[in-house]
Design a protein around this motif. Structure first.
Motif, mmCIF file in Angstrom:
data_model
loop_
_atom_site.group_PDB
_atom_site.id
_atom_site.type_symbol
_atom_site.label_atom_id
_atom_site.label_comp_id
_atom_site.label_asym_id
_atom_site.label_seq_id
_atom_site.Cartn_x
_atom_site.Cartn_y
_atom_site.Cartn_z
ATOM 1 N N UNK A 76 -97.994 -2.749 42.266
ATOM 2 C CA UNK A 76 -97.748 -4.184 42.345
ATOM 3 C C UNK A 76 -98.892 -4.882 43.069
ATOM 4 N N UNK A 77 -99.261 -6.053 42.584
ATOM 5 C CA UNK A 77 -100.341 -6.829 43.184
ATOM 6 C C UNK A 77 -100.041 -7.098 44.659
ATOM 7 N N UNK A 78 -101.015 -6.799 45.513
ATOM 8 C CA UNK A 78 -100.842 -6.995 46.944
ATOM 9 C C UNK A 78 -100.380 -5.761 47.675
ATOM 10 N N UNK A 79 -100.093 -4.697 46.909
ATOM 11 C CA UNK A 79 -99.658 -3.435 47.506
ATOM 12 C C UNK A 79 -100.583 -2.325 47.022
ATOM 13 N N UNK A 80 -100.643 -1.252 47.790
ATOM 14 C CA UNK A 80 -101.519 -0.138 47.410
ATOM 15 C C UNK A 80 -100.737 1.070 46.916
ATOM 16 N N UNK A 92 -84.677 4.515 35.923
ATOM 17 C CA UNK A 92 -84.316 3.115 35.708
ATOM 18 C C UNK A 92 -83.677 2.957 34.321
ATOM 19 N N UNK A 93 -82.613 2.170 34.264
ATOM 20 C CA UNK A 93 -81.988 1.823 32.984
ATOM 21 C C UNK A 93 -83.023 1.136 32.090
ATOM 22 N N UNK A 94 -83.033 1.489 30.806
ATOM 23 C CA UNK A 94 -84.005 0.916 29.870
ATOM 24 C C UNK A 94 -83.902 -0.596 29.783
ATOM 25 N N UNK A 95 -82.756 -1.158 30.213
ATOM 26 C CA UNK A 95 -82.549 -2.607 30.162
ATOM 27 C C UNK A 95 -82.994 -3.323 31.428
ATOM 28 N N UNK A 96 -83.310 -2.549 32.475
ATOM 29 C CA UNK A 96 -83.719 -3.171 33.739
ATOM 30 C C UNK A 96 -84.991 -3.995 33.535
ATOM 31 N N UNK A 97 -85.167 -5.090 34.269
ATOM 32 C CA UNK A 97 -86.355 -5.939 34.081
ATOM 33 C C UNK A 97 -87.669 -5.171 34.142
ATOM 34 N N UNK A 98 -87.785 -4.250 35.096
ATOM 35 C CA UNK A 98 -89.053 -3.529 35.253
ATOM 36 C C UNK A 98 -89.339 -2.634 34.041
ATOM 37 N N UNK A 99 -88.290 -2.201 33.332
ATOM 38 C CA UNK A 99 -88.478 -1.309 32.182
ATOM 39 C C UNK A 99 -89.207 -2.003 31.027
ATOM 40 N N UNK A 141 -88.316 -10.883 37.558
ATOM 41 C CA UNK A 141 -87.384 -10.414 38.577
ATOM 42 C C UNK A 141 -86.486 -11.590 38.957
ATOM 43 N N UNK A 142 -85.391 -11.337 39.653
ATOM 44 C CA UNK A 142 -84.508 -12.445 40.050
ATOM 45 C C UNK A 142 -85.205 -13.499 40.916
ATOM 46 N N UNK A 143 -86.308 -13.119 41.557
ATOM 47 C CA UNK A 143 -86.993 -14.077 42.440
ATOM 48 C C UNK A 143 -88.316 -14.568 41.852
ATOM 49 N N UNK A 144 -88.582 -14.234 40.589
ATOM 50 C CA UNK A 144 -89.827 -14.686 39.969
ATOM 51 C C UNK A 144 -90.530 -13.573 39.225
ATOM 52 N N UNK A 145 -91.767 -13.819 38.841
ATOM 53 C CA UNK A 145 -92.536 -12.844 38.074
ATOM 54 C C UNK A 145 -93.274 -11.899 39.015
ATOM 55 N N UNK A 146 -93.146 -10.599 38.748
ATOM 56 C CA UNK A 146 -93.888 -9.592 39.507
ATOM 57 C C UNK A 146 -95.076 -9.131 38.664
ATOM 58 N N UNK A 147 -96.266 -9.096 39.253
ATOM 59 C CA UNK A 147 -97.490 -8.714 38.536
ATOM 60 C C UNK A 147 -98.078 -7.457 39.151
ATOM 61 N N UNK A 148 -98.823 -6.744 38.332
ATOM 62 C CA UNK A 148 -99.465 -5.546 38.846
ATOM 63 C C UNK A 148 -100.275 -4.855 37.773
ATOM 64 N N UNK A 149 -100.554 -3.568 38.005
ATOM 65 C CA UNK A 149 -101.365 -2.779 37.081
ATOM 66 C C UNK A 149 -100.627 -1.515 36.680
ATOM 67 N N UNK A 150 -100.695 -1.201 35.385
ATOM 68 C CA UNK A 150 -100.164 0.057 34.866
ATOM 69 C C UNK A 150 -101.308 1.059 34.829
ATOM 70 N N UNK A 151 -101.159 2.153 35.555
ATOM 71 C CA UNK A 151 -102.235 3.146 35.601
ATOM 72 C C UNK A 151 -101.933 4.373 34.732
ATOM 73 N N UNK A 152 -100.672 4.497 34.279
ATOM 74 C CA UNK A 152 -100.321 5.639 33.424
ATOM 75 C C UNK A 152 -99.088 5.277 32.609
ATOM 76 N N UNK A 153 -99.082 5.700 31.325
ATOM 77 C CA UNK A 153 -97.892 5.603 30.476
ATOM 78 C C UNK A 153 -97.667 6.975 29.856
#
Length: 744
Positions: free
Chosen positions: A104-108, A131-138, A153-165
């Motif tokens: 997540x942006x702002x975290x390491x 995580x449930x496939x329906x969860x927001x992060x999924x 997310x319930x409090x807004x948009x969370x941004x970050x980087x995907x390093x592996x799929x």
């Protein structure tokens, strides 16, 4: 040790830990369940032994209600426990199917997000195993490649980087393999899934949901979502997964399974899709078909012609006479123009045909006809006509009631002054008052009773009225034949299937509707099968609902339409936020079958259509001299394809009548099932089914019966043939005798 083997060991260890945790949870939950069951039995015994069973005493009733409330809570907790155990046991075989690593942006710190059918969390430590496939992060897993990503997310948009799929094939708690992918749910997994045999019931697709499908599934912004999808694009699967997602989200929006209804094209299809939502953990979502809606509403009043009966008639009539008036009758009675005529009929009836009368009782005027008419017509809050007339009737009866009592007392005074026969005279006076009241009610009901069926009859019995109400609209050329046929049917107490929608429309407009007030979301599948007037009925039935509407204009049977159909739907349902989306990629058939079926379409009606790069055998078009030799070839084909491991083999005939004849011949030599419109259920093995009933279904092997020049030649036949051929996953065989159909 190389990187792959190092990752492999890590994944095996994580899978072992996850499955061990699931088993611990199952053991703990089963212990809790046994305890809850014991407590529930004890509580019920206590209620039986220590409370009265019948009482008018207020304090006893309060005690009884308190006991029952406690027991109901215990039952609810028991059921919740039981459902959780069921979900956990499902997860043991395949706890998850995908993973992505997210910073997540702002975290390491990197989070490893594993995606599966349900959430799995250690409530003591807060660790989320899956995580449930329906969860927001999924949604990140389905929508993004490596690099920048975001999710709600319930409090807004969370941004970050995907390093592996990463994707996994886990079966029976064993890791078969995994591989890393960068862009999307890759064709490797799709190829692996699609290369399998199909099943008698539709399965969930959570492992292979594509980006464009995920967008539809997770849409929460639109009250009306319309999807045009090519054959095999997964429309129905997407709709069912969308329901599961909305119910998951419904924990916040208070949407529950009893608030959702699926309108399916037929009973066979309803059976076919019935296992998907339970697989996804959602039970008790209602399913219906239009036939059932109207037959329930009419309660047998107008006969029982079903849509499959109508289609059988149409197929045979088209074969005999291209200009059959039944077709124009269907178009006319399902049109927006006919809806306008019905609305004008209702207005005309209210303003000109209800004969209000001056109302007297025992010489006293209660209300004048003009007063009654003014009250009826000044209906500012839109009370349905029948209810409004009953309110007027009730008001008049209430006004008369004091006069009745006054008259009865006067008669009793006469009785009191009389000599002898007091009982007989008193009884006579009361009987006379009752008869007068009954006669008064009957006089009122001459103008306070309205019947939707009689109003429909009036429209067709009075030809001048139909012409008057259609002024400026333009009636069909053969309106005289349509009117005559409808008159004859109504006189017998029977109507055609195309009369159901207008009759139900009149009934709902006249009587109102409160049957489906709990419905908040409606899924309409095979949208192209319905006429505009049927959508008007849906609008009246499910007044406060949002909609997901899915169709394919290429699979329309009894009418000629294009994408303007979706404009009509949008205008009729009239929701504030509407979106129209397209699914142009087919996932069902091999490239060879897909290429063949695309040639069945007219050049002018073809859409953008691409298919997954899955190859197989070319479709076979084979000639045989007689129907007997076709039967012999099919019997051999069934044995051959069964030996090859194919589990579902459909012999598709043009009509139900054809299917029954072929079934009677084939069953003597091979194990085969006939699919019937009512109660028919797709099972493993070989089956016989009519073309129109196969819509929405899929089979490992499709054998189309006798595609000759006589059977398949018109535009209408072309649609039936297209539907039949697009049901095939792996193999397609077409037989014909005589001259081959020009369509192939």
């Amino acid at each position: 040790m190389d990187l792959y083997h190092e990752n492999h060991q890590e994944e095996i260890e994580y899978l072992r830990e996850t499955i061990a945790f699931i088993k611990e949870e199952v053991e703990r939950e089963e212990g809790d369940l046994a305890e809850k069951k014991s407590d529930l039995i004890a509580a019920r015994k206590d209620v039986y032994e220590n409370t009265v069973h019948i009482s008018s005493d207020f304090e006893s009733l309060v005690d009884m209600n308190l006991y029952h409330s406690q027991i109901n809570n215990q039952i609810s907790n028991y059921n919740t426990n039981s459902q959780r155990i069921k979900k956990l046991k499902k997860m043991i075989s395949t706890p998850y199917f995908g993973r992505f690593d997210f910073i997540e942006t702002g975290f390491s710190e990197k989070e490893k997000i594993y995606i599966g059918l349900y959430n799995l969390m250690d409530r003591n430590t807060g660790q989320v195993y899956v995580y449930d496939w329906r969860a927001p992060i999924s949604s990140v897993f389905y929508r993004y490649e490596l690099g920048k990503a975001m999710y709600d997310t319930p409090v807004g948009i969370s941004r970050g980087d995907v390093s592996l799929k990463r994707q996994y094939q886990i079966r029976n708690s064993k890791l078969k393999y995994f591989f890393d992918c960068s862009v999307r749910i890759t064709d490797e997994i799709l190829q692996e899934v699609l290369s399998h045999n199909t099943s008698p019931k539709m399965k969930n697709i959570i492992e292979t949901i594509q980006k464009e499908q995920d967008v539809i599934i997770r849409d929460r912004e639109h009250e009306l979502l319309i999807v045009q999808g090519v054959a095999g694009s997964g429309k129905t699967s997407i709709a069912l997964h969308r329901i599961a997602f909305l119910l998951y989200e419904g924990l916040n929006s208070n949407l529950q399974s009893n608030n959702v209804i699926i309108i399916s094209p037929n009973a066979v299809f309803s059976h076919y899709i019935s296992s998907v939502l339970p697989e996804l953990g959602e039970e008790n979502v209602r399913q219906s078909i239009f036939d059932d809606l109207v037959l329930d509403a009419f309660k047998g009043r107008f006969g029982e012609e079903t849509r499959d009966m109508q289609l059988e008639t149409l197929i045979h009539s088209r074969a005999k006479n291209e200009g059959d008036p039944r077709w124009q009758s269907i178009d006319f009675k399902g049109s927006r123009m006919f809806k306008q005529i019905l609305d004008r009929l209702l207005w005309h009836y209210a303003h000109s045909l209800i004969v209000f009368e001056d109302v007297y009782y025992n010489g006293t005027i209660i209300a004048t006809r003009q007063q009654l008419k003014n009250r009826f017509l000044h209906n500012e809050i839109g009370i349905p006509m029948a209810k409004q007339l009953k309110i007027i009737e009730k008001t008049l009866l209430e006004k008369v009631h004091p006069l009745q009592k006054k008259r009865l007392k006067r008669l009793e005074k006469i009785v009191a002054k009389s000599e002898g026969h007091e009982f007989e005279i008193k009884s006579f006076s009361r009987l006379l008052a009752i008869k007068q009241a009954k006669a008064f009610r009957e006089r009122i009901q001459r103008f306070t009773n309205v019947d939707y069926g009689q109003l429909y009859e009036l429209l067709f019995n009075n030809r001048g009225l139909l012409v008057k109400l259609s002024r400026g609209l333009g009636l069909p050329e053969n309106i005289e034949e349509i009117v005559t046929t409808t008159q004859q049917n109504l006189q017998k107490g029977q109507v055609h299937y195309e009369d159901y929608a207008p009759l139900l429309y009149l009934k709902l407009k006249i009587e109102g509707n409160h049957l489906f007030s709990e419905i908040k979301h409606v899924v309409i599948d095979e949208a192209q099968d319905y006429f505009p007037l049927q959508y008007e009925v849906f609008k009246l039935l499910y007044k406060n609902a949002t909609y997901t509407v899915l169709g394919d204009i290429q699979q329309t049977i009894e009418k000629t339409i294009d994408r303007t159909l979706y404009e009509d739907i949008s205008e009729i349902l009239n929701k504030r936020n509407t979106v129209k989306l397209s699914l142009d990629k087919g996932y069902r058939s091999t490239r060879e079958i897909n290429t063949f079926t695309q040639k069945l379409l007219d050049e002018g009606t073809k859409q953008n259509h691409c298919s997954i790069e899955r190859h197989g055998e070319e479709p076979l078009v084979l000639h045989r001299e007689t129907s007997e030799s076709i039967d012999e070839a099919i019997i051999k084909d069934i044995a051959h394809f069964t030996e090859q491991g194919y589990e579902s083999i459909a012999v598709i005939c043009k009509t139900q009548n054809d299917a029954e004849k072929v079934y009677c011949r084939l069953k003597k030599s091979v194990q085969i099932t006939l699919i019937k419109p009512r109660g028919g259920e797709v099972i493993k093995g070989a089956l016989v089914i009519p073309s129109y009933m196969a819509k929405g279904l899929e089979f490992d092997v499709v054998i189309v019966y006798d595609v000759n020049k006589e059977n398949y030649s018109s535009d209408f036949d072309q649609k039936l043939l297209y539907i039949a051929c697009t049901r095939a996953l792996h193999r397609l065989v077409i037989y014909y005798q005589g001259d081959k159909s020009p369509l192939i």
